[in-house]
Write a protein that holds these residues in place. Structure first.
Motif, mmCIF file in Angstrom:
data_model
loop_
_atom_site.group_PDB
_atom_site.id
_atom_site.type_symbol
_atom_site.label_atom_id
_atom_site.label_comp_id
_atom_site.label_asym_id
_atom_site.label_seq_id
_atom_site.Cartn_x
_atom_site.Cartn_y
_atom_site.Cartn_z
ATOM 1 N N LEU A 122 0.754 -1.081 0.016
ATOM 2 C CA LEU A 122 0.128 -0.053 0.200
ATOM 3 C C LEU A 122 0.725 1.217 -0.091
ATOM 4 O O LEU A 122 1.809 1.190 0.631
ATOM 5 C CB LEU A 122 -0.828 0.090 1.300
ATOM 6 N N GLU A 123 0.501 2.438 -0.864
ATOM 7 C CA GLU A 123 1.123 3.210 -0.766
ATOM 8 C C GLU A 123 0.502 4.484 -0.092
ATOM 9 O O GLU A 123 -0.449 5.477 -0.476
ATOM 10 C CB GLU A 123 1.067 3.846 -2.450
ATOM 11 N N PHE A 124 0.919 4.727 1.126
ATOM 12 C CA PHE A 124 0.210 5.575 2.037
ATOM 13 C C PHE A 124 0.617 6.957 1.724
ATOM 14 O O PHE A 124 -0.015 7.897 2.102
ATOM 15 C CB PHE A 124 0.582 5.152 3.638
ATOM 16 N N SER A 125 1.660 7.456 1.053
ATOM 17 C CA SER A 125 2.115 8.625 0.648
ATOM 18 C C SER A 125 1.023 9.281 -0.379
ATOM 19 O O SER A 125 0.997 10.435 -0.324
ATOM 20 C CB SER A 125 3.222 8.588 0.049
ATOM 21 N N ARG A 126 0.225 8.583 -0.723
ATOM 22 C CA ARG A 126 -0.802 8.953 -1.740
ATOM 23 C C ARG A 126 -2.346 8.678 -1.130
ATOM 24 O O ARG A 126 -3.153 8.989 -1.828
ATOM 25 C CB ARG A 126 -0.712 8.442 -3.030
ATOM 26 N N ALA A 127 -2.215 8.601 0.185
ATOM 27 C CA ALA A 127 -3.548 8.440 0.941
ATOM 28 C C ALA A 127 -4.456 9.733 0.929
ATOM 29 O O ALA A 127 -3.706 10.830 1.053
ATOM 30 C CB ALA A 127 -3.295 7.571 2.161
ATOM 31 N N THR B 160 -8.241 6.405 2.270
ATOM 32 C CA THR B 160 -8.324 5.703 1.246
ATOM 33 C C THR B 160 -6.754 5.546 0.663
ATOM 34 O O THR B 160 -6.327 6.576 0.221
ATOM 35 C CB THR B 160 -8.978 6.580 0.339
ATOM 36 N N VAL B 161 -6.285 4.257 0.566
ATOM 37 C CA VAL B 161 -4.769 3.988 0.318
ATOM 38 C C VAL B 161 -4.753 3.150 -0.974
ATOM 39 O O VAL B 161 -5.442 1.885 -1.099
ATOM 40 C CB VAL B 161 -4.125 3.365 1.321
ATOM 41 N N PRO B 162 -4.273 3.751 -2.042
ATOM 42 C CA PRO B 162 -4.175 2.755 -3.233
ATOM 43 C C PRO B 162 -2.826 1.886 -3.401
ATOM 44 O O PRO B 162 -1.967 2.108 -2.472
ATOM 45 C CB PRO B 162 -3.609 4.236 -4.213
ATOM 46 N N TYR B 163 -2.972 1.120 -4.237
ATOM 47 C CA TYR B 163 -2.015 -0.003 -4.477
ATOM 48 C C TYR B 163 -1.183 0.651 -5.858
ATOM 49 O O TYR B 163 -1.767 1.342 -6.330
ATOM 50 C CB TYR B 163 -2.598 -1.216 -4.618
ATOM 51 N N PRO B 164 0.006 -0.042 -5.839
ATOM 52 C CA PRO B 164 0.875 0.699 -7.071
ATOM 53 C C PRO B 164 -0.169 0.238 -8.517
ATOM 54 O O PRO B 164 -0.898 -0.658 -8.357
ATOM 55 C CB PRO B 164 1.973 -0.365 -7.153
ATOM 56 N N ALA B 165 -0.001 1.112 -9.138
ATOM 57 C CA ALA B 165 -0.839 0.975 -10.293
ATOM 58 C C ALA B 165 -0.559 -0.470 -11.269
ATOM 59 O O ALA B 165 -1.545 -0.926 -11.832
ATOM 60 C CB ALA B 165 -0.348 2.144 -11.504
ATOM 61 N N GLU B 166 0.555 -0.934 -11.094
ATOM 62 C CA GLU B 166 0.906 -2.027 -11.779
ATOM 63 C C GLU B 166 0.274 -3.255 -11.396
ATOM 64 O O GLU B 166 -0.299 -4.202 -12.125
ATOM 65 C CB GLU B 166 2.431 -2.415 -11.895
ATOM 66 N N THR B 167 -0.333 -3.339 -10.058
ATOM 67 C CA THR B 167 -1.123 -4.211 -9.480
ATOM 68 C C THR B 167 -2.525 -4.566 -9.700
ATOM 69 O O THR B 167 -3.046 -5.449 -9.730
ATOM 70 C CB THR B 167 -0.763 -4.214 -7.873
ATOM 71 N N LYS B 168 -3.112 -3.375 -10.078
ATOM 72 C CA LYS B 168 -4.427 -3.253 -10.738
ATOM 73 C C LYS B 168 -5.343 -3.653 -9.630
ATOM 74 O O LYS B 168 -6.488 -4.572 -9.992
ATOM 75 C CB LYS B 168 -4.668 -3.975 -11.973
ATOM 76 N N GLN B 169 -5.007 -3.250 -8.434
ATOM 77 C CA GLN B 169 -5.993 -3.701 -7.133
ATOM 78 C C GLN B 169 -6.634 -2.269 -6.855
ATOM 79 O O GLN B 169 -6.170 -1.234 -7.170
ATOM 80 C CB GLN B 169 -5.127 -4.385 -6.087
#
Length: 302
Positions: A245-250, A267-276
């Protein structure tokens, strides 16, 4: 009859002689004239406008002082042509004086030097302009100096909550990875353990390190679950943890609020390549003294 014939013969002879004498006299006169013309024409090639000038007036023919050096060479043949007065050129003394008079044009030559002063004038305002852009640059460090440390957060909102979460994540990862270096490994109950680095190698040191971002209760809950104490030293299973999880973009949104306790939905995103899909994580905060701390245990969030 014979006498008339002789007289006519004599007349014819005299006529022929006079014609012969005239013919003989003609080349003698024209030869020097033709010989003198080439000598005049050759100097005229160098100074075409000077040859007719002496013929017009011998006394006042000193019009061109700069060209006088070439005139004496041409004036000597002209003297042979019949101008005795022109053969005594007083002009050479005059041209020597004339070149000294062009000193006057040197005075205007000094005037362009005065134009240098106006050229230096535009450089003065150009030095003033750079001083203005330097003033905004001094305000940038001042703004950075006033930034609040996440571990000393006295006002909590949806913007300041995320930096405190990032600080808490950093301290969690440092502890769960064993500290600054991997300590000595040993076997306990059939499992491989390793000691923590000296800076967090005891329970007191680790709790003190974690409570910079977490409450004491949340810190003790984490330490009791993931660390063991052996001979006064803390150790952990020989394994690493973490997530993607990329908390820096939360982003944070407040859910509940009291004067000393608050909850935010992250709301925490995953890296774009994981497509989660983005993860939704609730983080609880509590005010301890003057500063806000995270009251959720580290392993619950991360």
């Amino acid at each position: 009859m014979k006498l008339n014939t002789k007289l006519s013969a004599l007349c014819i002879a005299a006529t022929l002689m006079s014609v012969a004498q005239a013919a003989a006299a003609a080349p003698a006169v024209t030869a020097p004239a033709e010989a003198t013309q080439p000598s005049v024409a050759s100097p005229s090639a160098s100074a075409p406008a000077q040859v007719p000038a002496p013929a017009a007036s011998a006394s006042a023919t000193t019009p061109a002082p700069a060209q006088a050096p070439s005139v004496p060479a041409a004036s000597t043949p002209a003297a042979a042509a019949g101008s005795a007065k022109a053969a005594t050129p007083a002009a050479p003394s005059v041209p020597v004086q004339r070149p000294s008079t062009p000193v006057a044009p040197s005075a205007p030559a000094q005037r362009p030097s005065t134009s240098v002063a106006p050229a230096a004038a535009p450089s003065v305002p150009s030095t003033v302009k750079p001083s203005k852009p330097q003033q905004p640059s001094t305000s940038a460090p001042a703004a950075a100096a006033t930034s609040v440390k996440p571990t000393q957060l006295d006002k909590l909102n949806h913007e300041s909550a995320v930096p405190l979460v990032l600080e808490a994540q950093s301290r969690y990862q440092y502890a769960i990875s064993g500290g600054s270096s991997v300590g000595e490994s040993f076997q306990l109950n059939g499992k491989s353990y390793r000691y923590l680095s000296d800076d967090i190698g005891t329970k007191t040191k680790l709790i003190s390190y974690l409570t910079q971002a977490y409450t004491k209760q949340a810190s003790e809950q984490f330490v009791g679950k993931f660390f063991v104490e052996v001979n006064g030293r803390l150790a952990q299973l020989n394994a690493d943890g973490g997530n993607l999880l990329e908390f820096s973009r939360a982003t944070a949104k407040m859910v509940t609020m009291t004067p000393v306790k608050r909850s935010y939905l992250l709301t925490v995103p995953y890296p774009a390549e994981t497509k989660q899909a983005n993860a939704k994580i609730t983080v609880n905060f509590e005010k301890v003294g003057s500063y806000w701390k995270i009251s959720s245990a580290p392993h619950v969030i991360f």
